[in-house]
Enzyme design. Structure first.
Site, PDB file in Angstrom:
ATOM      1  N   HIS A 158       0.814  -1.213   0.000  1.00  0.00           N
ATOM      2  CA  HIS A 158       0.000   0.000   0.000  1.00  0.00           C
ATOM      3  C   HIS A 158       0.845   1.260   0.000  1.00  0.00           C
ATOM      4  O   HIS A 158       0.468   2.268  -0.588  1.00  0.00           O
ATOM      5  CB  HIS A 158      -0.937   0.017   1.219  1.00  0.00           C
ATOM      6  CG  HIS A 158      -2.144  -0.821   1.026  1.00  0.00           C
ATOM      7  ND1 HIS A 158      -2.160  -2.159   1.334  1.00  0.00           N
ATOM      8  CD2 HIS A 158      -3.371  -0.544   0.537  1.00  0.00           C
ATOM      9  CE1 HIS A 158      -3.358  -2.656   1.047  1.00  0.00           C
ATOM     10  NE2 HIS A 158      -4.109  -1.703   0.561  1.00  0.00           N
ATOM     11  N   GLY A 159       1.963   1.220   0.672  1.00  0.00           N
ATOM     12  CA  GLY A 159       2.766   2.429   0.706  1.00  0.00           C
ATOM     13  C   GLY A 159       4.120   2.165   1.320  1.00  0.00           C
ATOM     14  O   GLY A 159       4.270   1.273   2.157  1.00  0.00           O
TER      15      GLY A 159
END
Lengths: 500, 427
Positions: free
Chosen positions: A340-341
């Site tokens: 996701h990040g």
């Protein structure tokens, strides 16, 4: 280009539909590919090169795996035998595909994260001169996490014998770049769409259903996600937050991220239907889940099933005993968080979910709070998910911890940290009191309330649009028009998952 | 054909078959397509502006030229800039936006209590600039993590201290005193008009105290008008900022000018003040504030109504309008807080701004460089240009003191690039 933008709704979309339906059938994939590259390049023309590179590599790898690289165009491409023996070149090709995609992802997504951590480490070791602060910052190409996963799934599916390699490069480029789901999913696995790439139907009924999905997606984004996002932004960006406001802010964020992301999925599915494609479901009312295991069956389904089939199962899944199963679960969720990040916040978010999943697995996939009635389990599950969203939304780890502190009224109300500054104390309390002037406006409270009702009580888009009587069609269009009117008053508001 | 997957099968079953009549499908599709197609068609037929087409016509050749001259990466930047401009112009010229936005904004403001991305609704018809709110409630602008993030993003120089200390150093080298005047924004002085829960004290950004402290340690003279305004508010209770505008009232300007003048007298030659060089003449002006204009609607009476206020025009004894004095000992560098009541473009008349009131209080001329919305950068840049080697008349010649006024929000949002002021005047 954002779906919920003036340019897309009144420019790109009519043009794309017109071009698609005017083109002869044989040229439609070429047209769709050109449109998709234009759509993608609009964010940054240079990004197109990255996507093209990924496409070319995986196309060639696919043909090599299928043993078709030097064959003539007319020879039929056959699926490989499932579980059969693979040659060295086939193994090499699938390895090249996986490594090249992971390298693209690694360089573009994790380079900055790696240098930041290196700098922190040398700083901690007292060697600031060795810092790499002046090294270039890499710009993250839009949607790279999604299309590299899609592209990789193609090579792996062909290798496993789950899919037939595509001979036509245009068809493959169309699959990788397809604009409806390119930037923020759902992650469409090749095996889920290959038949439709070769043959699909275009019916009025499908188009109408697609329009309904599109209208509802736009409504979720404009009427629910964006106002909830305003509440969340105001509280998360503040130096100080009162406990009640902090809870309100993170609850608003939980609605924002759900409606923002599921809106994108609805828009993508709707656009797909208008173009004759049927994409799989990506959300299934996740906040109605009564356990974390159930939550992950309902939230971002295309990612969780991708991780299950391409990571969890190859790691051994649950076939190697209890302890190994828990390790696999935690590892998959950890990597899912990192997907996701590129930040420790996301690692913690993933680890938190991984631990909860492992704990539920240890109890036979039963919720940790099994003794509660169903509504209590739903509330408790939502509470746990809510806490995890703090890590997802806050700018960094210290901010997450400070925000959690604000929620529980611990150590003052400072979100900023390090506030031993002169006049800060009284001013901060007052600054926190000011937040209410924005976040409790009737518009935001109304949107928040509506979001809660829709999240917990309304049927999801798939079920609701399965039957489309006149009143539902009218409601969809009415909501669409209202959304378009409100869109004129909203500034640029990209989808949250654009940055992943 | 390969066997279809479980998810695809489910999707085909669920979305591939819809229980909908042909009439409803046809109506739905027709109205949907009509909605998305009517807007560009009407725009093409009814609009007489073609800015977006102009952008395309300009950007494409420019991109090609740049590609030949500076390479593909540079061309990509030009193209990206063109794409952004194209979208902006498209929305600016949109007839739909022009027709739909006013009633929509009215609905949002009058019935649902919200402003827009630029202006927030307070209590009793008071409006606030969003950037002011964000500055006051947001993280400290000197917070190291924030500064580091901004530095890595590279879009602006976020730390105001190097720029201000550099200016102080350059001016000191020429024997000129710097007085820094961070001007409080509306929510700092009037939080009670934003939220009932806020008390009526001053609310600053968390880093503000640290900022003042560091300037003072470096020997910079700081004049923080918020204390003057707080005292005046406590005394009279009268609002010191305009209800529908970002800026302060004429009364606040006069109070601040008086206090500032008392500080400046320590630095200038005031042996021959001409108390009667200037006179004040009272007048009335009325205007809708800039925040009311930002709301872009003909909304509720209380927010759209013009405010009528009394201003004190400063004139020479001969009745001529006040003008900046290039030979003055004092140079006022400022932004719209200096220009309000002085720059007609701001809508509140002329001749009554901060420089004018300062002249009146000092009894002598004041020079002025003021750029609206340019507090952190543009006003300093104008000064740097005015002292550049190729400039004939050195803007700092004869100056004893420079007052650097800027809106405090600039500390959070401004671009604080360090600028060099020429060391000495041209011989």
């Amino acid at each position: 280009m954002v779906f919920s933008s003036y340019l897309f709704v009144y420019g790109f979309l009519p043009l794309a539909l017109l071009a698609y339906y005017l083109l002869p059938r044989i040229l439609r994939h070429l047209g769709l590919t050109v449109l998709s590259y234009a759509f993608y390049g609009w964010a940054n023309p240079a990004f197109m090169v990255v996507m093209l590179a990924s496409t070319v590599i995986d196309y060639l790898c696919g043909l090599t795996i299928a043993g078709q690289l030097n064959r003539t165009w007319r020879e039929p491409v056959r699926s490989l035998e499932r579980g059969g023996i693979r040659t060295r070149s086939q193994r090499l090709a699938v390895t090249i595909s996986v490594i090249s995609n992971l390298t693209l992802l690694g360089v573009f997504k994790y380079f900055n994260f790696a240098t930041d951590n290196y700098n922190a480490l040398v700083g901690w070791l007292g060697m600031p001169d060795a810092s790499l602060d002046s090294v270039l910052r890499v710009v993250l190409p839009l949607g790279i996490s999604f299309y590299t996963f899609q592209s990789m799934s193609y090579s792996i599916d062909v290798y496993r014998g789950h899919a037939v390699a595509l001979r036509n490069p245009i068809d493959f480029a169309c699959y990788v770049s397809m604009f409806p789901q390119l930037v923020a999913g759902p992650i469409i696995r090749f095996s889920e769409i290959q038949d439709q790439l070769l043959k699909r139907t275009h019916t009025l009924e499908k188009f109408a259903r697609g329009a309904a999905f599109f209208c509802l997606g736009m409504t979720k984004k404009i009427l629910l996600a964006n106002p909830c996002g305003k509440i969340a932004d105001t509280t998360f960006d503040a130096a100080a937050v009162l406990p009640l406001d902090a809870w309100y802010g993170v609850s608003a964020y939980s609605f924002q991220i759900y409606f923002d992301f599921s809106a994108y999925s609805d828009l993508a599915i709707g656009l797909g239907l208008m173009l004759g494609f049927v994409f799989p479901k990506n959300f299934d009312s996740p906040y109605k889940s009564a356990s974390i295991t159930e939550f992950w069956r309902r939230w971002h389904i295309s990612l969780s099933t991708w991780l299950r089939d391409y990571l969890y199962k190859p790691l051994g899944g649950n076939r190697r005993g209890g302890r190994r199963t828990y390790v696999n679960l935690a590892l998959v969720m950890l990597l899912g968080g990192l997907w996701h990040g590129a930040a420790w916040n996301f690692v913690i978010w993933g680890a938190f979910h991984g631990l909860l999943l492992a704990a539920e697995r240890a109890r036979g996939k039963r919720a940790l709070f099994e003794w509660l009635p169903h509504s209590g389990r739903v509330a408790a599950t939502f509470g746990l998910v809510l806490l995890s969203w703090v890590f997802f939304r806050a700018e960094d780890l210290p901010s997450s911890i400070a925000y959690l502190g604000s929620m529980f009224g611990v150590s003052g109300v400072s979100v900023a940290g390090g506030l031993a500054e002169g006049l800060a104390g009284a001013s901060l309390d007052n600054g926190a009191a000011l937040l209410g002037a924005v976040i409790y406006k009737p518009y935001y409270v109304l949107s928040f309330g509506l979001a809660a009702v829709v999240a917990f009580a309304a049927p999801q888009t798939w079920d609701w649009t399965r039957r489309l009587p006149l009143w539902k069609a009218a409601l969809c269009l009415g909501l669409f028009w209202l959304s378009l009117a409100l869109l004129t008053s909203q500034a640029y508001n990209p989808f949250i998952y654009f940055i992943f | 054909m390969t066997p279809i997957t479980e998810r695809e099968a489910q999707a085909l079953k669920e979305a591939g078959h819809t229980d909908v009549s042909r009439a409803v499908s046809a109506t739905m599709v027709t109205l949907f397509l009509a909605t998305i197609c009517a807007v560009p068609i009407l725009q093409a037929v009814l609009s007489d502006t073609f800015g977006a087409a102009d952008v395309v016509a300009n950007v494409l050749p420019e991109t090609a030229r740049t590609a030949r001259r500076d390479g593909l990466l540079a061309a990509n930047r030009v193209l990206l800039g063109g794409i952004e401009r194209f979208e902006e112009v498209l929305e600016e010229e949109s007839l739909l936006r022009r027709w739909i936005l006013p009633p929509t904004q009215r609905l949002l403001t009058d019935f649902l209590g919200v402003g827009n991305e630029q202006a927030y609704l307070g209590r009793g018809g008071w409006l606030f600039l969003r950037d002011d709110f964000d500055h006051v409630t947001g993280r400290g602008f000197l917070e190291p993590r924030r500064l580091r993030r901004e530095r890595l993003a590279g879009s602006r120089a976020a730390n105001p201290l190097p720029a201000i200390l550099g200016l102080h150093r350059d001016l000191a080298a020429r024997g000129i005193e710097l007085v820094v005047m961070p001007t409080p924004v509306k929510p700092t002085v009037h939080p009670e008009f934003l939220a009932a829960a806020a008390d009526s004290g001053l609310i600053h950004n968390p880093s503000f105290g640290d900022f003042l402290g560091r300037l003072e340690i470096a020997g910079v003279t700081v004049f923080d008008p918020s204390t003057v305004l707080a005292a005046a508010k406590a005394r009279s209770g009268e609002p010191l900022y305009l209800r529908t505008d970002t800026h302060w009232t004429p009364r606040a300007v006069e109070l601040v000018a008086r206090e500032l003048a008392s500080i400046l007298r320590d630095f200038i030659d005031s042996s021959h003040p001409q108390a009667d060089r200037f006179v004040r003449r009272r007048a009335y002006v009325s205007s809708p504030g800039d925040l009311a204009r930002m709301l872009e609607h003909r909304g509720a009476e209380e927010t759209r109504a013009s405010e009528r206020i009394e201003v004190a025009r400063v004139l020479t004894r001969q009745g001529r309008p006040w003008t900046p004095d290039r030979k003055a000992q004092v140079l006022l560098l400022g932004d719209s807080f200096t220009n309000i009541y002085s720059d007609a473009a701001l809508g509140w008349g002329t001749g009554s701004g901060l420089a004018e009131q300062l002249s009146f209080e000092l009894g002598q001329g004041v020079d002025r460089i003021a750029v609206n919305a340019g507090g952190s950068w543009s006003s300093r840049q104008a000064l740097a240009r005015g002292t550049a080697a190729e400039t004939r008349a050195d803007r700092l010649a004869g100056k004893r003191v420079v007052v650097y006024q800027f809106a405090a929000r600039e500390l959070s949002t401004g671009d604080w690039k360090v600028l060099e002021i020429r060391a000495s005047a041209k011989p």
